[in-house]
Design a protein around this motif. Sequence first.
Motif, PDB file in Angstrom:
ATOM      1  N   TRP A   1      10.465  -8.295   8.431  1.00 18.44           N
ATOM      2  CA  TRP A   1       8.923  -8.904   8.382  1.00 18.44           C
ATOM      3  C   TRP A   1       8.286  -8.048   7.106  1.00 18.44           C
ATOM      4  O   TRP A   1       8.539  -6.467   6.963  1.00 18.44           O
ATOM      5  CB  TRP A   1       8.176  -8.533   8.906  1.00 18.44           C
ATOM      6  N   ARG A   2       8.032  -9.080   5.948  1.00 16.13           N
ATOM      7  CA  ARG A   2       8.151  -8.109   4.428  1.00 16.13           C
ATOM      8  C   ARG A   2       6.390  -8.906   3.985  1.00 16.13           C
ATOM      9  O   ARG A   2       6.776  -9.830   3.810  1.00 16.13           O
ATOM     10  CB  ARG A   2       8.466  -7.754   3.457  1.00 16.13           C
ATOM     11  N   SER A   3       5.443  -7.442   2.825  1.00 16.48           N
ATOM     12  CA  SER A   3       4.413  -8.222   2.292  1.00 16.48           C
ATOM     13  C   SER A   3       4.388  -9.094   0.958  1.00 16.48           C
ATOM     14  O   SER A   3       5.801  -9.038   1.040  1.00 16.48           O
ATOM     15  CB  SER A   3       3.235  -7.052   2.228  1.00 16.48           C
ATOM     16  N   TRP A   4       4.011  -9.791   0.665  1.00 17.13           N
ATOM     17  CA  TRP A   4       3.955 -10.649  -0.498  1.00 17.13           C
ATOM     18  C   TRP A   4       3.586  -9.561  -1.194  1.00 17.13           C
ATOM     19  O   TRP A   4       5.044  -9.761  -2.328  1.00 17.13           O
ATOM     20  CB  TRP A   4       3.093 -11.173  -0.814  1.00 17.13           C
ATOM     21  N   ARG A   5       3.661  -8.623  -1.196  1.00 14.15           N
ATOM     22  CA  ARG A   5       3.208  -7.315  -2.570  1.00 14.15           C
ATOM     23  C   ARG A   5       4.459  -6.764  -2.618  1.00 14.15           C
ATOM     24  O   ARG A   5       5.372  -6.604  -3.893  1.00 14.15           O
ATOM     25  CB  ARG A   5       2.698  -6.261  -2.512  1.00 14.15           C
TER      26      ARG A   5
ATOM     27  N   THR B   1      -0.396 -12.183   6.794  1.00 10.62           N
ATOM     28  CA  THR B   1       0.371 -12.396   5.198  1.00 10.62           C
ATOM     29  C   THR B   1       1.585 -11.711   5.017  1.00 10.62           C
ATOM     30  O   THR B   1       1.590 -11.155   4.245  1.00 10.62           O
ATOM     31  CB  THR B   1      -0.781 -11.218   4.600  1.00 10.62           C
ATOM     32  N   ARG B   2       2.135 -11.893   6.130  1.00  9.91           N
ATOM     33  CA  ARG B   2       3.430 -11.315   6.280  1.00  9.91           C
ATOM     34  C   ARG B   2       4.939 -12.590   6.077  1.00  9.91           C
ATOM     35  O   ARG B   2       5.047 -13.336   6.659  1.00  9.91           O
ATOM     36  CB  ARG B   2       4.204 -10.681   6.833  1.00  9.91           C
TER      37      ARG B   2
ATOM     38  N   ILE C   1      -2.579 -11.023  -3.169  1.00 10.38           N
ATOM     39  CA  ILE C   1      -2.627 -10.781  -3.010  1.00 10.38           C
ATOM     40  C   ILE C   1      -4.416 -10.646  -2.443  1.00 10.38           C
ATOM     41  O   ILE C   1      -4.849  -9.857  -1.777  1.00 10.38           O
ATOM     42  CB  ILE C   1      -1.805  -9.013  -3.855  1.00 10.38           C
TER      43      ILE C   1
END
Length: 302
Positions: A103-107, A49-50, A241
């Motif tokens: 690497w980053r979450s959608w949030r 999810t990242r 999310i």
Amino acid sequence: MTVPLPGRPTPPTDDAGGQGNPPADVQPAVRHTDPAPAPDDLGLVVAGTRLLTTPDGGLPRVGELPAGTGWVPLGTLDGLPAWLTETTGNGDPTGGRRPGGRWRSWRALAAELPEPVATLAGRAVAVATWRRTHRWCGACRAALADVPGETARRCPDCGLYVPLRLSPAVLTAITRPGPDGGPTELLLVRHASGPTELWALVAGFVEAGESLETAVRREVREEVSLGLDTIDYFGSQPWAISGPGVLLAGFTATVADPGAAPVVDGRELVRARWFPVDALPAELPPAYSISRWLIDAVAARG
């Protein structure tokens, strides 16, 4: 075209003074004019999810990633083609040519990037998750094949058609007249799970056979034991999310009995309280969410 860099998204104001849908800068096409990506096209890399971002916080280009990367058409951002690839690890898919990427979450991305870029990133997570979890036919167990020109797969043996299905959910800003002619009041709730520290809106998924408006009335009745008078559509937002394919539809509504007290169900909600719109709590949903857009629109109308 330069991909917009971080900056808080500001949904546009509609004619009524509320906040409607953001500009439709993302087109979720699954086929581009060119059969292969160009070096300057956007290349979205998903791991779970990242997503991989560049050192300056933007989205990478196809030319910055290894030549053998397998790309899936994702759509366009302001006319610029965007492509998707998925990796199972956290390694550097640039082969060291793009140091400092994260690497980053959608949030995290949605909190910083302009809304159209966040929408494209959310679509990338949804499509990657769907492709990873829909590889085999649920009827005969054969390997599914991509359907050209669609975000869908089909079984070559039994013909089962498997599109990326949406999961609609509704959320509602419920108001009542303030006591003694005071400011309008807004009902806010606290959930039993998730971000339990926030004051949010009544929300829930739409059941099979329901219209969106029927789902609004059911969720409000089930969660806070209130009936509604008028219900008005506000806008919608893809929401990465809660899972792939979730689409939030926002509504405003007035309570049928202004004197009725909300009674929480005790399972999904733990608190429900009326707040004057000119004295809302600080613990509200994030600015990039349609929940916050609804709350801000109600507060602006007073």
